[in-house]
Design a protein around this motif. Structure first.
Motif, PDB file in Angstrom:
ATOM      1  N   LEU A 118       0.413   5.983  20.448  1.00  0.00           N
ATOM      2  CA  LEU A 118       1.256   5.680  19.292  1.00  0.00           C
ATOM      3  C   LEU A 118       1.319   4.174  19.077  1.00  0.00           C
ATOM      4  O   LEU A 118       1.288   3.412  20.048  1.00  0.00           O
ATOM      5  N   PRO A 119       1.458   3.712  17.840  1.00  0.00           N
ATOM      6  CA  PRO A 119       1.643   2.278  17.613  1.00  0.00           C
ATOM      7  C   PRO A 119       2.996   1.763  18.110  1.00  0.00           C
ATOM      8  O   PRO A 119       3.229   0.550  18.090  1.00  0.00           O
ATOM      9  N   TYR A 120       3.875   2.660  18.551  1.00  0.00           N
ATOM     10  CA  TYR A 120       5.237   2.259  18.916  1.00  0.00           C
ATOM     11  C   TYR A 120       5.687   2.926  20.207  1.00  0.00           C
ATOM     12  O   TYR A 120       5.336   4.080  20.461  1.00  0.00           O
ATOM     13  N   LEU A 121       6.455   2.204  20.996  1.00  0.00           N
ATOM     14  CA  LEU A 121       7.277   2.808  22.038  1.00  0.00           C
ATOM     15  C   LEU A 121       8.623   3.072  21.379  1.00  0.00           C
ATOM     16  O   LEU A 121       9.382   2.133  21.103  1.00  0.00           O
ATOM     17  N   MET A 126       0.832  -1.190   0.000  1.00  0.00           N
ATOM     18  CA  MET A 126       0.000   0.000   0.000  1.00  0.00           C
ATOM     19  C   MET A 126       0.873   1.250   0.000  1.00  0.00           C
ATOM     20  O   MET A 126       1.943   1.276   0.608  1.00  0.00           O
ATOM     21  N   GLU A 127       0.397   2.278  -0.653  1.00  0.00           N
ATOM     22  CA  GLU A 127       1.091   3.560  -0.659  1.00  0.00           C
ATOM     23  C   GLU A 127       0.724   4.338   0.606  1.00  0.00           C
ATOM     24  O   GLU A 127      -0.454   4.618   0.846  1.00  0.00           O
ATOM     25  N   ILE A 128       1.728   4.662   1.404  1.00  0.00           N
ATOM     26  CA  ILE A 128       1.498   5.313   2.690  1.00  0.00           C
ATOM     27  C   ILE A 128       2.372   6.550   2.801  1.00  0.00           C
ATOM     28  O   ILE A 128       3.577   6.506   2.524  1.00  0.00           O
ATOM     29  N   ALA A 129       1.762   7.663   3.222  1.00  0.00           N
ATOM     30  CA  ALA A 129       2.514   8.874   3.545  1.00  0.00           C
ATOM     31  C   ALA A 129       2.643   8.965   5.058  1.00  0.00           C
ATOM     32  O   ALA A 129       1.663   8.777   5.779  1.00  0.00           O
ATOM     33  N   VAL A 130       3.850   9.222   5.532  1.00  0.00           N
ATOM     34  CA  VAL A 130       4.083   9.455   6.960  1.00  0.00           C
ATOM     35  C   VAL A 130       4.521  10.906   7.107  1.00  0.00           C
ATOM     36  O   VAL A 130       5.458  11.350   6.440  1.00  0.00           O
ATOM     37  N   ILE A 131       3.840  11.627   7.994  1.00  0.00           N
ATOM     38  CA  ILE A 131       4.074  13.056   8.155  1.00  0.00           C
ATOM     39  C   ILE A 131       4.709  13.314   9.516  1.00  0.00           C
ATOM     40  O   ILE A 131       4.136  12.983  10.553  1.00  0.00           O
ATOM     41  N   GLY A 132       5.912  13.906   9.506  1.00  0.00           N
ATOM     42  CA  GLY A 132       6.545  14.269  10.767  1.00  0.00           C
ATOM     43  C   GLY A 132       7.984  13.804  10.850  1.00  0.00           C
ATOM     44  O   GLY A 132       8.435  12.972  10.060  1.00  0.00           O
ATOM     45  N   GLY A 133       8.681  14.341  11.850  1.00  0.00           N
ATOM     46  CA  GLY A 133      10.084  13.993  12.030  1.00  0.00           C
ATOM     47  C   GLY A 133      10.421  13.563  13.437  1.00  0.00           C
ATOM     48  O   GLY A 133      11.586  13.576  13.828  1.00  0.00           O
ATOM     49  N   GLY A 134       9.400  13.165  14.208  1.00  0.00           N
ATOM     50  CA  GLY A 134       9.630  12.770  15.583  1.00  0.00           C
ATOM     51  C   GLY A 134       9.776  11.277  15.762  1.00  0.00           C
ATOM     52  O   GLY A 134       9.928  10.514  14.793  1.00  0.00           O
ATOM     53  N   ASN A 135       9.713  10.848  17.015  1.00  0.00           N
ATOM     54  CA  ASN A 135       9.886   9.433  17.343  1.00  0.00           C
ATOM     55  C   ASN A 135       8.903   8.542  16.586  1.00  0.00           C
ATOM     56  O   ASN A 135       9.286   7.553  15.963  1.00  0.00           O
ATOM     57  N   GLY A 136       7.623   8.901  16.661  1.00  0.00           N
ATOM     58  CA  GLY A 136       6.598   8.076  16.045  1.00  0.00           C
ATOM     59  C   GLY A 136       6.668   8.041  14.533  1.00  0.00           C
ATOM     60  O   GLY A 136       6.405   7.009  13.909  1.00  0.00           O
ATOM     61  N   ALA A 137       7.012   9.169  13.923  1.00  0.00           N
ATOM     62  CA  ALA A 137       7.088   9.224  12.466  1.00  0.00           C
ATOM     63  C   ALA A 137       8.230   8.351  11.938  1.00  0.00           C
ATOM     64  O   ALA A 137       8.063   7.601  10.972  1.00  0.00           O
ATOM     65  N   TYR A 138       9.396   8.448  12.565  1.00  0.00           N
ATOM     66  CA  TYR A 138      10.525   7.621  12.139  1.00  0.00           C
ATOM     67  C   TYR A 138      10.218   6.141  12.342  1.00  0.00           C
ATOM     68  O   TYR A 138      10.515   5.302  11.481  1.00  0.00           O
ATOM     69  N   ALA A 139       9.619   5.807  13.492  1.00  0.00           N
ATOM     70  CA  ALA A 139       9.284   4.410  13.762  1.00  0.00           C
ATOM     71  C   ALA A 139       8.276   3.889  12.747  1.00  0.00           C
ATOM     72  O   ALA A 139       8.411   2.764  12.237  1.00  0.00           O
ATOM     73  N   ALA A 140       7.260   4.699  12.418  1.00  0.00           N
ATOM     74  CA  ALA A 140       6.254   4.284  11.448  1.00  0.00           C
ATOM     75  C   ALA A 140       6.873   4.088  10.067  1.00  0.00           C
ATOM     76  O   ALA A 140       6.571   3.110   9.368  1.00  0.00           O
ATOM     77  N   ALA A 141       7.738   5.009   9.658  1.00  0.00           N
ATOM     78  CA  ALA A 141       8.362   4.903   8.332  1.00  0.00           C
ATOM     79  C   ALA A 141       9.158   3.610   8.201  1.00  0.00           C
ATOM     80  O   ALA A 141       9.083   2.914   7.179  1.00  0.00           O
ATOM     81  N   VAL A 142       9.897   3.272   9.234  1.00  0.00           N
ATOM     82  CA  VAL A 142      10.710   2.053   9.218  1.00  0.00           C
ATOM     83  C   VAL A 142       9.831   0.815   9.265  1.00  0.00           C
ATOM     84  O   VAL A 142       9.976  -0.121   8.467  1.00  0.00           O
ATOM     85  N   ASP A 143       8.916   0.773  10.234  1.00  0.00           N
ATOM     86  CA  ASP A 143       8.122  -0.430  10.466  1.00  0.00           C
ATOM     87  C   ASP A 143       7.212  -0.746   9.285  1.00  0.00           C
ATOM     88  O   ASP A 143       7.101  -1.897   8.860  1.00  0.00           O
ATOM     89  N   LEU A 144       6.551   0.280   8.761  1.00  0.00           N
ATOM     90  CA  LEU A 144       5.656   0.056   7.629  1.00  0.00           C
ATOM     91  C   LEU A 144       6.426  -0.362   6.384  1.00  0.00           C
ATOM     92  O   LEU A 144       5.959  -1.185   5.589  1.00  0.00           O
ATOM     93  N   THR A 145       7.625   0.188   6.202  1.00  0.00           N
ATOM     94  CA  THR A 145       8.474  -0.232   5.075  1.00  0.00           C
ATOM     95  C   THR A 145       8.844  -1.703   5.213  1.00  0.00           C
ATOM     96  O   THR A 145       8.737  -2.480   4.247  1.00  0.00           O
ATOM     97  N   GLU A 146       9.259  -2.104   6.403  1.00  0.00           N
ATOM     98  CA  GLU A 146       9.673  -3.499   6.600  1.00  0.00           C
ATOM     99  C   GLU A 146       8.486  -4.467   6.516  1.00  0.00           C
ATOM    100  O   GLU A 146       8.687  -5.664   6.306  1.00  0.00           O
ATOM    101  N   ASN A 147       7.270  -3.942   6.634  1.00  0.00           N
ATOM    102  CA  ASN A 147       6.084  -4.779   6.466  1.00  0.00           C
ATOM    103  C   ASN A 147       5.562  -4.779   5.031  1.00  0.00           C
ATOM    104  O   ASN A 147       4.453  -5.241   4.771  1.00  0.00           O
ATOM    105  N   GLY A 148       6.370  -4.239   4.110  1.00  0.00           N
ATOM    106  CA  GLY A 148       6.064  -4.364   2.699  1.00  0.00           C
ATOM    107  C   GLY A 148       5.334  -3.200   2.056  1.00  0.00           C
ATOM    108  O   GLY A 148       4.972  -3.268   0.879  1.00  0.00           O
ATOM    109  N   HIS A 149       5.137  -2.116   2.785  1.00  0.00           N
ATOM    110  CA  HIS A 149       4.439  -0.968   2.223  1.00  0.00           C
ATOM    111  C   HIS A 149       5.412   0.018   1.577  1.00  0.00           C
ATOM    112  O   HIS A 149       6.605   0.027   1.897  1.00  0.00           O
ATOM    113  N   HIS A 150       4.882   0.842   0.677  1.00  0.00           N
ATOM    114  CA  HIS A 150       5.672   1.877   0.019  1.00  0.00           C
ATOM    115  C   HIS A 150       5.484   3.178   0.789  1.00  0.00           C
ATOM    116  O   HIS A 150       4.415   3.799   0.726  1.00  0.00           O
TER     117      HIS A 150
END
Length: 366
Positions: A134-137, A1-25
């Motif tokens: 947040l979905p992440y600690l 799935m095409e996903i936009a992540v907005i932000g530069g904080g803890n949660g945004a970086y974690a989401a960008a990494v985790d969603l990428t590793e789960n196969g999303h763009h």
């Protein structure tokens, strides 16, 4: 799935990494180009978690908001609530029909951002969703590296407008399988753990926070007396939920601390994992930190105002808000995110429920 992540904080970086590793763009946007430069140059983020350390390449890191948002099915915004109004103005010209905007957590930002979009003339038919945490600690070590010490196992989530829930949850579950549907966005906002856990921690630990160079509010700062205040404050949140017709599970904060309790948002034993490492030591400038500006000025002020709107007594919440106001030198009941400032205080419960279901476009909200 095409996903936009907005932000530069803890949660945004974690989401960008985790969603990428789960196969999303994943496309990542941050407004601060200077702080974002290392990621822009490398198009990667370093991550550390229970699987070790590694470098993850994301599809796109960019400071061009339109480039990041266009074509995304899901827009994840794990930013502090204080950014929502200005961000909605930036999003207004670039949003597209059918997109789902996820606020983890939202502090009723789904309503606020929708109101801004209407005021800005945005015609895109989007759905907002907000959850209790947040979905992440996660904690960033620097501008290129994030540590993820836990992932949410249960994410109670409500949609605004709720009549678009089916489509929104279909999209959300592709990215976050732990999502649990609840009634609507206010139901989700009143699951927010931040305004319950953080105000007692920062206000009752104000002395050691300002005295010691290093003080972990989640470890040595979480003592029996503070836990008792947590319980009283959380009971007020639950009474507000019940007055609005929201039913169990209410995700009481006690379950976060008690291994034997019902599974909380991060699963059993999450608190022990949180305090085991060094990730959660951080500087706390009480007047400006997000625990004050998001969880108190937005979340706790909102809780107090909803309680007063419903005639539900909230003495613990009101007392903490008054103490916080004295600390920052500002009446947060007046300036914070409240029913009055959201222009909802004159609404009846029935009128609010209709707005939550249908959205804002058919209402006069000026």
């Amino acid at each position: 799935m095409e996903i936009a992540v907005i932000g530069g904080g803890n949660g945004a970086y974690a989401a960008a990494v985790d969603l990428t590793e789960n196969g999303h763009h994943v496309r990542l946007w941050r407004r601060d180009k200077d702080a974002f430069q290392a990621v822009l140059d490398n198009q990667t983020i370093h991550v550390k978690d229970h699987n070790g350390s590694r470098t993850v390449s994301i599809k796109l890191a960019s400071t061009d908001l339109k480039e990041v948002v266009n074509g995304a099915e899901l827009i994840v915004i794990p930013l502090p609530a204080v950014t929502q109004q200005s961000l909605a103005k930036q999003l207004a010209p670039v949003l597209e029909d059918g997109q789902v905007i996820f606020l983890p957590p939202g502090t009723f930002g789904s309503y606020l951002m929708s109101k801004v979009l209407v005021d800005e003339g945005c015609k895109a038919k989007v759905a907002f969703a907000e959850t209790g945490t947040l979905p992440y600690l996660a904690r960033k070590y620097d501008e290129l590296t994030v540590s993820i010490s836990g992932r949410a196992t249960r994410l109670p989530t409500g949609v605004f407008p709720s009549e678009r829930s089916e489509q929104a949850f279909e999209v959300l579950r592709k990215a976050f399988p732990s999502i649990e549907p609840i009634q609507d966005a206010l139901d989700g906002a009143l699951m927010n753990a931040g305004p319950i856990i953080h105000p007692p921690l920062i206000l009752m630990n104000a002395g050691p926070i300002e005295h010691f160079d290093k003080w972990d509010i989640h470890n040595e700062g979480t003592q029996t007396s503070i836990r008792n205040v947590h319980k009283a404050l959380d009971n007020e949140r639950i009474k507000i939920r019940e007055a609005l017709g929201y039913t169990k599970p209410h995700f009481p904060l006690d379950d976060h601390y008690n291994i034997e309790g019902e599974e909380w948002m991060y699963g059993n034993g999450a608190h022990e994992k949180l305090v085991d490492g060094e990730d959660w030591f951080e500087p706390l400038e009480l007047k400006t930190h997000r625990y004050m500006r998001e969880d108190v000025a937005c979340g706790l002020a909102f809780l107090v105002s909803v309680g007063e709107w419903l005639d539900v007594p909230v003495p613990t919440a009101k007392g903490l808000l008054a103490i916080a106001s004295a600390v920052v030198g500002e009446d947060l009941r007046v300036t914070g995110r409240t029913m009055e400032n959201l222009q909802l205080a004159s609404k009846t419960k029935a009128e609010l429920k209709e707005i939550l279901e249908k959205g804002l476009l058919q209402y006069e909200i000026s």
